[in-house]
Design a protein around this motif. Sequence first.
Motif, PDB file in Angstrom:
ATOM      1  N   ASP A   1       0.821  -1.206   0.000  1.00  0.00           N
ATOM      2  CA  ASP A   1       0.000   0.000   0.000  1.00  0.00           C
ATOM      3  C   ASP A   1       0.860   1.264   0.000  1.00  0.00           C
ATOM      4  OD1 ASP A   1      -2.125  -1.752   0.160  1.00  0.00           O
ATOM      5  OD2 ASP A   1      -2.502  -1.414   2.285  1.00  0.00           O
ATOM      6  N   VAL A   2       1.920   1.262   0.812  1.00  0.00           N
ATOM      7  CA  VAL A   2       2.836   2.404   0.856  1.00  0.00           C
ATOM      8  C   VAL A   2       3.530   2.569  -0.496  1.00  0.00           C
ATOM      9  CG1 VAL A   2       4.948   3.304   1.916  1.00  0.00           C
ATOM     10  CG2 VAL A   2       3.184   2.257   3.347  1.00  0.00           C
ATOM     11  N   PHE A   3       3.941   1.461  -1.072  1.00  0.00           N
ATOM     12  CA  PHE A   3       4.543   1.464  -2.401  1.00  0.00           C
ATOM     13  C   PHE A   3       3.593   2.099  -3.413  1.00  0.00           C
ATOM     14  CE2 PHE A   3       5.352  -1.275  -6.312  1.00  0.00           C
ATOM     15  CZ  PHE A   3       6.474  -0.559  -6.740  1.00  0.00           C
ATOM     16  N   THR A   4       2.331   1.737  -3.341  1.00  0.00           N
ATOM     17  CA  THR A   4       1.325   2.254  -4.266  1.00  0.00           C
ATOM     18  C   THR A   4       1.216   3.771  -4.185  1.00  0.00           C
ATOM     19  OG1 THR A   4       0.032   0.200  -4.147  1.00  0.00           O
ATOM     20  CG2 THR A   4      -1.133   2.191  -4.854  1.00  0.00           C
ATOM     21  N   ARG A   5       1.083   4.290  -2.978  1.00  0.00           N
ATOM     22  CA  ARG A   5       0.908   5.732  -2.816  1.00  0.00           C
ATOM     23  C   ARG A   5       2.116   6.513  -3.315  1.00  0.00           C
ATOM     24  NH1 ARG A   5      -1.231   3.959   2.135  1.00  0.00           N
ATOM     25  NH2 ARG A   5       0.664   4.533   3.276  1.00  0.00           N
ATOM     26  N   ASN A   6       3.301   6.062  -2.937  1.00  0.00           N
ATOM     27  CA  ASN A   6       4.501   6.785  -3.329  1.00  0.00           C
ATOM     28  C   ASN A   6       4.786   6.659  -4.820  1.00  0.00           C
ATOM     29  OD1 ASN A   6       6.196   7.890  -0.825  1.00  0.00           O
ATOM     30  ND2 ASN A   6       5.053   6.089  -0.194  1.00  0.00           N
ATOM     31  N   LEU A   7       4.562   5.480  -5.379  1.00  0.00           N
ATOM     32  CA  LEU A   7       4.829   5.288  -6.801  1.00  0.00           C
ATOM     33  C   LEU A   7       3.896   6.128  -7.671  1.00  0.00           C
ATOM     34  CD1 LEU A   7       6.709   3.644  -8.675  1.00  0.00           C
ATOM     35  CD2 LEU A   7       4.851   1.955  -8.853  1.00  0.00           C
ATOM     36  N   SER A   8       2.695   6.400  -7.166  1.00  0.00           N
ATOM     37  CA  SER A   8       1.769   7.230  -7.950  1.00  0.00           C
ATOM     38  C   SER A   8       2.346   8.618  -8.196  1.00  0.00           C
ATOM     39  CB  SER A   8       0.412   7.341  -7.244  1.00  0.00           C
ATOM     40  OG  SER A   8       0.506   8.121  -6.057  1.00  0.00           O
ATOM     41  N   LYS A   9       3.124   9.119  -7.230  1.00  0.00           N
ATOM     42  CA  LYS A   9       3.766  10.423  -7.398  1.00  0.00           C
ATOM     43  C   LYS A   9       4.995  10.319  -8.300  1.00  0.00           C
ATOM     44  CE  LYS A   9       0.967  12.713  -4.688  1.00  0.00           C
ATOM     45  NZ  LYS A   9       1.430  13.380  -3.458  1.00  0.00           N
ATOM     46  N   VAL A  10       5.698   9.200  -8.237  1.00  0.00           N
ATOM     47  CA  VAL A  10       6.888   9.009  -9.064  1.00  0.00           C
ATOM     48  C   VAL A  10       6.529   8.919 -10.549  1.00  0.00           C
ATOM     49  CG1 VAL A  10       8.806   7.437  -9.579  1.00  0.00           C
ATOM     50  CG2 VAL A  10       8.163   7.887  -7.197  1.00  0.00           C
ATOM     51  N   LEU A  11       5.469   8.169 -10.857  1.00  0.00           N
ATOM     52  CA  LEU A  11       5.114   7.916 -12.249  1.00  0.00           C
ATOM     53  C   LEU A  11       3.997   8.812 -12.774  1.00  0.00           C
ATOM     54  CD1 LEU A  11       5.332   4.005 -12.371  1.00  0.00           C
ATOM     55  CD2 LEU A  11       7.062   5.692 -12.992  1.00  0.00           C
ATOM     56  N   GLY A  12       3.392   9.590 -11.877  1.00  0.00           N
ATOM     57  CA  GLY A  12       2.318  10.489 -12.294  1.00  0.00           C
ATOM     58  C   GLY A  12       2.671  11.417 -13.442  1.00  0.00           C
TER      59      GLY A  12
END
Length: 254
Positions: free
Chosen positions: A167-178
Amino acid sequence: MSVLAGRLTGKTALVTGGSRGIGRGIAERLGRDGARVAVHYASNEAAAKETVAAIEGAGGSAFAIRAELGVPGDAARLWAEFDRHAEGVDILVNNAGIGSTRPFASIGEEEYDRVFAVNAKAPFFVTQLGAERLRDDGRIINISSGVSHAAVLPDLIAYAMTKGALDVFTRNLSKVLGPRGITVNAVAPGIVDTDVNADWLRTSEEAWAGAAAMSALGRVGTPADIADVVAFLASEDGRWVTGQWVDATGGSLA
């Protein structure tokens, strides 16, 4: 409606753990929506071939790829197999996972490391290596669990921790790849009727009734219930949803 008219026509999807259970349901649904689907499996080749055949039988396109996850070099081997069949990917579903049902006091270090290797480490590096293959405006969907947000099954503590990491990976990756228009979301099933759960879920009428009672809707979930949520997020309709944890437990946490 023919599969060629599907909303994912022209897209390529990879579903890890796509040969059985929830993964198979997701793979078949994305195939019906028009995507060409890579069905990943670790060991059960027959099940993977059955899933590919089901997708093709419904008018879709699919291929199977094998790679054991949770071991060194797993992500590189998975993508090497994928690259033999396709160039680039539009939808990545990190579904593969294993469970641990040992209570806190008895789970050993080896089992703890294994469940983290498959459920948390593998999705990280599969996605890291996949990012260069993932086309702009793509989709990443991580299959989490209701137990990452509520201690409804405390004996699953190590498993729940892996899903919390996802879940933490999901939230942070959304900002990286957004910035590339890529959305990243997590879908959290509750109790789902799959072969993995059959050993306890179908042992008695009482077990089934108890599982059904956990849902606000009074029934046990099916792979199709989860696959439909994933299909929404994978489609153009889900373009403005990212960094989210989507409760697909049938109201079990309500």
